[in-house]
Design a protein around this motif. Structure first.
Motif, PDB file in Angstrom:
ATOM      1  N   GLU A 188     -25.603  -5.419 -16.854  1.00 40.77           N
ATOM      2  CA  GLU A 188     -24.289  -6.032 -16.685  1.00 40.77           C
ATOM      3  C   GLU A 188     -24.223  -6.619 -15.288  1.00 40.77           C
ATOM      4  O   GLU A 188     -24.551  -5.957 -14.310  1.00 40.77           O
ATOM      5  N   ILE A 189     -23.809  -7.889 -15.208  1.00 40.33           N
ATOM      6  CA  ILE A 189     -23.745  -8.585 -13.927  1.00 40.33           C
ATOM      7  C   ILE A 189     -22.337  -9.108 -13.695  1.00 40.33           C
ATOM      8  O   ILE A 189     -21.681  -9.593 -14.627  1.00 40.33           O
ATOM      9  N   ALA A 190     -21.869  -8.987 -12.459  1.00 40.61           N
ATOM     10  CA  ALA A 190     -20.568  -9.524 -12.065  1.00 40.61           C
ATOM     11  C   ALA A 190     -20.712 -10.171 -10.699  1.00 40.61           C
ATOM     12  O   ALA A 190     -21.521  -9.736  -9.876  1.00 40.61           O
TER      13      ALA A 190
ATOM     14  N   CYS B 281     -23.538  -8.582  -8.255  1.00 45.56           N
ATOM     15  CA  CYS B 281     -23.611  -7.127  -8.401  1.00 45.56           C
ATOM     16  C   CYS B 281     -24.065  -6.798  -9.819  1.00 45.56           C
ATOM     17  O   CYS B 281     -23.792  -7.554 -10.760  1.00 45.56           O
ATOM     18  N   ALA B 282     -24.758  -5.686  -9.974  1.00 38.89           N
ATOM     19  CA  ALA B 282     -25.329  -5.336 -11.270  1.00 38.89           C
ATOM     20  C   ALA B 282     -25.218  -3.849 -11.517  1.00 38.89           C
ATOM     21  O   ALA B 282     -25.146  -3.044 -10.582  1.00 38.89           O
ATOM     22  N   ARG B 283     -25.209  -3.480 -12.800  1.00 33.49           N
ATOM     23  CA  ARG B 283     -25.305  -2.068 -13.169  1.00 33.49           C
ATOM     24  C   ARG B 283     -26.001  -1.954 -14.511  1.00 33.49           C
ATOM     25  O   ARG B 283     -26.030  -2.888 -15.306  1.00 33.49           O
TER      26      ARG B 283
ATOM     27  N   LEU C 123     -31.580   0.075 -15.366  1.00 32.82           N
ATOM     28  CA  LEU C 123     -32.639  -0.449 -14.507  1.00 32.82           C
ATOM     29  C   LEU C 123     -32.420  -0.111 -13.034  1.00 32.82           C
ATOM     30  O   LEU C 123     -33.377   0.020 -12.261  1.00 32.82           O
ATOM     31  N   VAL C 124     -31.169   0.052 -12.628  1.00 32.47           N
ATOM     32  CA  VAL C 124     -30.814   0.155 -11.208  1.00 32.47           C
ATOM     33  C   VAL C 124     -31.355   1.450 -10.594  1.00 32.47           C
ATOM     34  O   VAL C 124     -31.368   2.506 -11.223  1.00 32.47           O
ATOM     35  N   MET C 125     -31.751   1.351  -9.343  1.00 28.30           N
ATOM     36  CA  MET C 125     -32.302   2.491  -8.598  1.00 28.30           C
ATOM     37  C   MET C 125     -31.335   3.664  -8.528  1.00 28.30           C
ATOM     38  O   MET C 125     -30.125   3.527  -8.726  1.00 28.30           O
ATOM     39  N   ASP C 126     -31.883   4.822  -8.161  1.00 28.19           N
ATOM     40  CA  ASP C 126     -31.062   5.992  -7.866  1.00 28.19           C
ATOM     41  C   ASP C 126     -30.493   5.939  -6.451  1.00 28.19           C
ATOM     42  O   ASP C 126     -29.511   6.615  -6.152  1.00 28.19           O
ATOM     43  N   GLY C 127     -31.135   5.189  -5.567  1.00 25.63           N
ATOM     44  CA  GLY C 127     -30.690   5.101  -4.181  1.00 25.63           C
ATOM     45  C   GLY C 127     -31.883   4.910  -3.270  1.00 25.63           C
ATOM     46  O   GLY C 127     -33.006   4.653  -3.718  1.00 25.63           O
TER      47      GLY C 127
ATOM     48  N   GLY D 233     -18.692   1.552  -5.573  1.00 28.09           N
ATOM     49  CA  GLY D 233     -17.904   1.138  -6.723  1.00 28.09           C
ATOM     50  C   GLY D 233     -18.645   1.173  -8.038  1.00 28.09           C
ATOM     51  O   GLY D 233     -18.166   0.601  -9.035  1.00 28.09           O
ATOM     52  N   GLY D 234     -19.808   1.838  -8.076  1.00 24.37           N
ATOM     53  CA  GLY D 234     -20.560   1.918  -9.320  1.00 24.37           C
ATOM     54  C   GLY D 234     -21.406   0.697  -9.618  1.00 24.37           C
ATOM     55  O   GLY D 234     -21.968   0.580 -10.714  1.00 24.37           O
ATOM     56  N   TRP D 235     -21.517  -0.223  -8.657  1.00 19.10           N
ATOM     57  CA  TRP D 235     -22.337  -1.419  -8.814  1.00 19.10           C
ATOM     58  C   TRP D 235     -23.468  -1.421  -7.794  1.00 19.10           C
ATOM     59  O   TRP D 235     -23.298  -0.933  -6.669  1.00 19.10           O
ATOM     60  N   LEU D 236     -24.603  -2.001  -8.152  1.00 19.29           N
ATOM     61  CA  LEU D 236     -25.627  -2.322  -7.170  1.00 19.29           C
ATOM     62  C   LEU D 236     -25.219  -3.625  -6.488  1.00 19.29           C
ATOM     63  O   LEU D 236     -25.073  -4.667  -7.139  1.00 19.29           O
ATOM     64  N   HIS D 237     -25.011  -3.553  -5.176  1.00 18.23           N
ATOM     65  CA  HIS D 237     -24.664  -4.738  -4.405  1.00 18.23           C
ATOM     66  C   HIS D 237     -25.961  -5.369  -3.902  1.00 18.23           C
ATOM     67  O   HIS D 237     -26.607  -4.848  -3.004  1.00 18.23           O
TER      68      HIS D 237
END
Length: 513
Positions: free
Chosen positions: A339-341, A359-361, A364-368, A382-386
Motif C-alpha cells: 500500500e502506497i500513499a 510512504c508505504a506499508r 515487505l517493509v523492514m522491522d527497523g 504513523g505505521g508507514w515506512l517514510h
C-alpha cells in the motif's frame, strides 16, 4: 547478542530458506547457475546442487560454532556462493550481512563492528587485502568451500529465524543496518515473482549480489529461471552473453544501461534473444529509456524499492513503456501486497498530482534499523515506512519519483526538485547524462547547479542549456551554473555521486547565466 522478535511462529512467518529449498527440490535437474570458477573453468550448478550447497553450508556454520542469533558477514563479488551463503545463514538462524565489493576496508570495519559479526567470510581470490579485520574471525571462501564439501547435514543442525541486515550505502553519514526478517524476505520473493519473467529465463547477473541482484534470485527460482553470473559488468561481454550464451534477461542500473546503449557494437549486434530487461536502483533519464526501447524493443521493465523495502514497491511493466515522457519518467504503480500513499508533512494524503513524501506499508517493509531505535521510530512513524522520496501520484495511480527530500533545492524561496531539471536537460540532443544539485548562494540561498556529459560529437554552451531548461520548465528551474564533465562520478552502487560533485573542483568553470 539478542535482537528483537527473536521467536518465530512457523504458521505466521514462513521461512525464507525453507521457501527456497522447497523450490529447488521441486525441479532438481534444472540449471540454477552458470559461472566461471576461480580457476577459469566454466561450471554449472543444478537446482539440486544449489539445495545441497545451502544445507551443507548451514551445517558448516554450526561446525564453526555459529548458533542461532550469531552473526556472519560475507564479502564476495557476483558468484553463486554469494547466494547460497546468504540462504544458509538464514536457514541456520544467523544474523547475515553482505559487504559491498566496491566498498573500502574502513567501511567494512564500520559495518562489521556495528553488526557484531562473529565470522567474516571473504572471497580471498578477489579481495586479498580486506580479510584482516580486528576483532572478527575471518575465513576465506576457499576454506569455507572445503568445509562445505565435507559437511554432512543432520536433524540436530541448529536452525532459527532469519535476520538479514541490509546496510544502506552511508554516502550521507554512518550506514544503517536495515532489519529484514523472514516475513519481508518471503514477501519480496513472492512479489518479484509476479514480474514479467520470460519462460525458461536465463538471467544475467553482473551487479553485486550484496544488493538488489542477490534478491532477484529467489523470485527467479520460483519462476524456474537459471542465472548466468559474470564477475563484473562489461558491456562487450553482456552483448556476447546475449548473442552466444542464450541470455534472455538481465538487470541494469542506469549507468550500465547508458554504457550498453553507447557501446559501438550495440547498434549492430543481434540482441533478439533478449526478452526482458529490468532496470532501476536510481532515476533513469526518460530520453534514454526511449532510446533503449528503440534498440531492444518493448522488453523494458522498471522497478522501484529501497533497502527498507527492497526491489518491490512499484513496477512499470513493459506494456506500459509507451512514448510518453510522463510515463517513462515514472516508476509505475504499486506492487501486489504493497500500500502506497503520498503524504504531506502532517501525515495527510495530498491531492492527486501534488508532491509529497512517498510512504508505504505491507509485509515487505523492514522491522527497523539495527540498534537504532530513534531512527526506526522516525522511519516507521504513523505505521508507514517514510521513504524520504518526494513523489507525485496521478489519477491513474501512476507514481513519479520527483527526488529525494534531502536533495530538494530551495532557491529564491521556491522548491526545485533536481530530477525535474535532469529530465529537462535530458531532452536536449547534446546531453547524454546530467546531475543537478544545490550549492550555497548569497542571493538565492541555493543555486541550481548542473553537471553534464555530452554525447560524442555533440556540444552546447551553458547558456544554451539553461535556456533549454527555462523553455521546458520555467525560469526557477534553469541552472545558474553548468559544468561539463567527461564522465560523472558514481558511488559503489552505480548511482551518480552528487556528494563528490559538490566537493570536487569542476572540470570547467561554466556559469550559465
Amino acid at each position: 547478542m539478542k535482537y528483537p522478535a527473536e521467536e518465530s511462529n512457523p504458521n505466521i512467518d514462513p521461512g525464507y530458506a525453507e521457501l527456497i529449498l522447497t523450490t529447488l527440490r521441486r525441479q532438481p535437474d534444472r540449471v540454477a547457475f552458470r559461472f566461471t570458477d576461480d580457476h577459469g573453468q566454466r561450471r554449472v550448478w543444478t537446482y539440486r546442487d544449489a539445495a545441497e550447497r545451502i544445507e551443507r553450508t548451514a551445517t558448516a556454520f554450526g561446525e564453526l560454532g555459529l548458533t542461532p542469533g550469531r552473526g556472519v558477514a560475507l564479502l564476495s563479488g557476483p558468484r553463486p556462493e554469494a547466494f547460497t551463503v546468504m540462504v544458509a545463514a538464514c536457514l541456520a538462524g544467523l544474523r547475515y550481512v553482505a559487504l559491498h565489493p566496491l566498498g573500502t576496508a574502513e567501511a567494512d570495519r564500520v559495518i562489521l563492528r556495528d553488526s557484531a559479526a562473529d565470522l567474516f567470510v571473504v572471497d580471498h581470490s578477489q579481495f586479498p587485502t580486506r580479510a584482516d579485520q580486528e576483532g572478527t574471525k575471518a575465513i576465506t571462501m576457499a576454506a569455507l568451500n572445503r568445509l562445505v564439501a565435507e559437511a554432512r547435514p543432520g536433524p540436530q543442525d541448529p536452525r532459527g529465524p532469519a535476520l538479514y541486515l541490509f546496510y544502506t550505502g552511508g554516502t550521507t553519514g554512518e550506514p544503517k543496518g536495515v532489519m529484514l526478517r523472514d516475513r519481508s524476505l518471503v514477501a519480496n520473493a513472492f512479489a518479484c515473482s509476479t514480474w514479467e519473467w520470460p519462460q525458461d529465463t536465463n538471467f544475467l547477473i553482473t551487479t553485486p549480489m550484496s544488493h538488489a541482484a542477490g534478491l532477484f534470485v529467489a523470485p527467479g527460482l520460483l519462476r524456474g529461471a537459471s542465472f548466468d553470473v559474470h564477475a563484473s559488468f562489461d558491456p562487450d561481454k553482456v552483448i556476447d552473453a546475449i548473442e552466444r550464451d542464450g541470455v534472455s534477461a538481465s538487470f541494469l542500473v542506469p549507468t550500465m544501461l547508458y554504457a550498453l546503449l553507447d557501446h559501438p557494437r550495440a547498434a549492430h549486434a543481434d540482441l533478439s534473444g533478449l526478452r526482458w530487461l529490468l532496470y532501476g536502483a536510481a532515476p533513469t533519464d526518460a530520453a534514454r529509456i526511449a532510446r533503449a526501447r528503440e534498440l531492444f524493443g518493448p522488453i523494458l521493465s522498471q522497478h522501484y524499492g529501497q533497502a527498507e523495502a527492497p526491489n518491490a514497491l512499484t513496477v512499470l511493466d513493459s506494456g506500459e513503456h509507451r512514448d510518453d515522457p510522463a510515463v517513462l519518467g515514472s516508476c509505475g504503480r504499486a506492487m501486489p501486497g504493497v500500500e502506497i500513499a503520498i503524504l504531506d508533512s502532517s501525515g495527510q494524503e495530498v491531492a492527486p498530482g501534488a508532491a509529497g513524501e512517498l510512504c508505504a506499508r505491507g509485509p515487505l517493509v523492514m522491522d527497523g534499523y539495527w540498534n537504532k531505535p530513534e531512527e526506526t521510530a522516525a522511519a516507521l512513524a504513523g505505521g508507514w515506512l517514510h521513504t524520504g522520496d518526494v513523489a507525485r501520484c496521478d489519477h491513474t495511480e501512476l507514481i513519479t519519483i520527483v527526488d529525494r527530500m534531502k536533495d530538494t533545492i530551495i532557491t529564491g524561496g521556491f522548491n526545485v526538485y533536481p530530477r525535474e531539471v535532469e529530465d529537462a536537460l535530458g531532452t536536449h540532443p547534446a546531453v547524454a547524462a546530467s546531475a543537478v544539485y544545490g550549492l550555497p548562494d548569497p542571493q538565492w540561498g541555493e543555486a541550481v547547479t548542473a553537471a553534464v556529459v555530452f554525447h560524442d560529437g555533440h556540444t552546447a554552451s551553458p547558456r544554451e542549456l539553461a535556456e533549454h531548461v527555462r523553455a521546458t520548465k520555467g525560469s526557477v528551474w534553469a541552472p545558474k551554473r553548468i559544468d561539463v564533465y567527461d564522465a560523472l562520478p558514481t558511488t559503489a552502487l552505480g548511482k551518480i555521486d552528487k556528494k563528490a560533485l559538490r566537493h570536487t573542483h569542476p572540470a570547467r568553470e561554466a556559469p550559465a547565466q
